[in-house]
Design an enzyme around this catalytic site. Sequence first.
Site, mmCIF file in Angstrom:
data_model
loop_
_atom_site.group_PDB
_atom_site.id
_atom_site.type_symbol
_atom_site.label_atom_id
_atom_site.label_comp_id
_atom_site.label_asym_id
_atom_site.label_seq_id
_atom_site.Cartn_x
_atom_site.Cartn_y
_atom_site.Cartn_z
ATOM 1 N N GLU A 284 0.466 -2.009 0.379
ATOM 2 C CA GLU A 284 0.370 0.353 -0.026
ATOM 3 C C GLU A 284 0.875 1.638 -0.049
ATOM 4 O O GLU A 284 0.056 2.032 0.675
ATOM 5 C CB GLU A 284 -0.997 -0.423 1.143
ATOM 6 N N ASP A 365 -8.524 -8.647 4.549
ATOM 7 C CA ASP A 365 -7.737 -7.259 5.038
ATOM 8 C C ASP A 365 -8.971 -7.630 6.469
ATOM 9 O O ASP A 365 -9.908 -6.874 5.654
ATOM 10 C CB ASP A 365 -8.473 -6.725 4.425
ATOM 11 N N GLU A 393 -12.484 -1.913 12.305
ATOM 12 C CA GLU A 393 -12.457 -1.068 10.534
ATOM 13 C C GLU A 393 -14.191 -1.804 9.820
ATOM 14 O O GLU A 393 -14.838 -0.316 9.336
ATOM 15 C CB GLU A 393 -11.054 -1.421 10.252
HETATM 16 C C1 GCV Z 1 -2.661 1.136 8.230
HETATM 17 C C2 GCV Z 1 -6.005 -1.892 5.402
HETATM 18 C C3 GCV Z 1 -6.368 -0.786 6.160
HETATM 19 C C4 GCV Z 1 -5.653 0.345 6.437
HETATM 20 C C5 GCV Z 1 -4.331 -0.162 6.891
HETATM 21 C C6 GCV Z 1 -3.741 -1.341 6.248
HETATM 22 C C7 GCV Z 1 -2.703 -2.728 6.977
HETATM 23 O O1 GCV Z 1 -5.487 -1.912 4.204
HETATM 24 O O2 GCV Z 1 -7.773 -0.208 5.709
HETATM 25 O O3 GCV Z 1 -5.587 1.348 7.391
HETATM 26 O O4 GCV Z 1 -3.219 0.659 7.048
HETATM 27 O O5 GCV Z 1 -5.217 -2.495 6.009
HETATM 28 O O6 GCV Z 1 -3.063 -2.986 7.730
HETATM 29 O O7 GCV Z 1 -1.310 -1.713 6.832
#
Ligand code: GCV
Length: 656
Positions: A284, A365, A393
Amino acid sequence: MKNEEFATPKRKKFMHQSLKFKEKSYLCNMKQLLLSLFIMSLALTVQAEDGHQLWLRYQPVNTSHPSPLTSNPSTVDLARHELETYYTGGNVTLSIDATMPDDDGFRIDGNTIAARRDVGLLYGAYALLRRQALGAPAAASYSSHPAYALRLLNHWDNLDGTIERGYAGRSIFWPAADPQLIREYARANASLGINGTVLNNVNASPQMLTVPYLKQVQAYADILRPYGIKVFLSINFATPMALGDTKTADPLSPAVARWWKKKAHEIYKLIPDFGGFLVKANSEGQPGPGDYHRSHADGANMLADALKSATPKGQAPGIVMWRCFVYGANHKGEDRVKQAVSEFKPLDGQFRDNVILQTKNGPLDFQPREPYSPIFDQISQTPNMVELQITQEYLGQSRHLVYLAPMWKEFFSLVNPQQLKGIAGVANIGLDRNWCGHHFSQANWYAFGRLAWDPSLTSQQIAREWLALTFTSDSRFVAAASQMMEESHESCVDYMMPLGLHHIFKFDHHYGPEPDGFIASYPLEWCPVYYHKANRDSIGFNRTTTGTDAVSQYRPDMARLYNDIATCPENLLLWFHRVPWSYRMKDGSTLWQSLQYHYQRGVITVEQHQNLWHNKLRNFVDQQRWAEVDERLRDQLASAQEWRDVCLKYFSSLQQ
Ligand code: GCV
């Protein structure tokens, strides 16, 4: 769309309780009236409950003689202080027993707590207090040892005080902290046996490793140490370059390796028991060794060597927790849920012995329901730890009452807890007075800690324990509320993404449904339509041997189970299979009918929970916490209805 009829829940009529002020003759006197109002307001203040005390609501019994705590107490001082202040059963002897297993465990025999380590005495003290509060027999002999040496919280806190995926206010650590709050945080964690904390977001700022911030970390470590909690930091892999100290962040560059060694020494000088680094690399948008065509092993080993070289003698070396949440880099275009295994399997066995791979419970995720991540079947020569997400989340954030222990137990039913080296939970803690935003979200922090110590506990046991400690031990309340908690996860799956659907959340903030979600400029694997693939005839993602073959990443028995539509658990059907709308489910209904049934069932369950809390549980709970939960349950119901209506409307429109 066929119009299906569903039984709507019977709505019971209820009367809103209203305060009744009976006229009494003595109120004629104005002075007496004012006096009465003053006394009433005092009573309300005394009874005010804001949730800040969490599950630690012990009443001091011995306020006259507890050993005073110095500003720098030892672990044993803390244990003694807790017992002298709150234990009603007399003096407790704390004794170090060198013959016990070399771990953080303890043994309680009557009024003696024995442990191999000081921290075991502290954990024993909390266990004794918990048992007292729960009414367990005082003289029972009891011993307990943690399943894992590493029981960590991961805070996704940014240095500016915001929290990624945080729903309970700003960070308790950054940009600055109240030391008393950090002590309370430490105490709450120690009461569960949590023994480590990563203080900053995995999307880490290079600034984290600069002197002013490291000094802050040192101050936190000093507060947390007596509670048995080590500090760890998330690092940005490109830190030396970002700070302008090197021209590259290539892990094989001698200058870069030297920089990290020096930095590790600097950290250990400030924090002699520093725990180590957590790393999100090449994921990411984060930098990583892949930027220099190096492998994750090259990156992790360079950091592991730096930590090892700097750890004080006689101490286990600092560790690198290297995350497997990696997609979209070397395996772009491959089914996202396969990419972690594709990336890490070839590297198994190449990591230093102080590297641990940290993997989310599911391969995608933190969805409301996922199969377990096949990394746990594939990586056998490198230690693994699991990362769970306590912050909700994808499970209604701190607006929905969703108890996560049943979901985590599902994971442990398929991945043997003994094959893991440690467990990490992404924290749901913030500056909100009740720490977690929703009073019931505290239960997820509590459950995480209890399962990190003993994954064999049942979710119901933990819920009952938490309810009794947090609200009241009245068995009528505990029975009803624990059932509500137990049902809450499945109902969330039902109203959001039943039958194996996944990731149909609104973009970015992940609250609410967006089944038609597609943004051309986004990676396809961020778009809901990529995951459900619904069209006029069918829905679901073919991950069988005729599709992306993700099933083959599982151990043979599970691969067979998931691959065959006849044996694949229906709650994961659309995760693994592409299925016609007219497909007959085991109960004889069509897939489309079943989908509608689940969405509706989810909403009905929330409605029942809301009614239960509103009408039946009110008198068991103090006014403030009752009202705050009540308000959120109303929000949750509206949100569940939105999920049902938006998803069913969208899926039905495709079938016209
Ligand atoms: C910390 C998902 C979440 C992100 C998070 C990522 C991760 O994509 O939406 O906010 O980033 O996981 O675990 O690194």
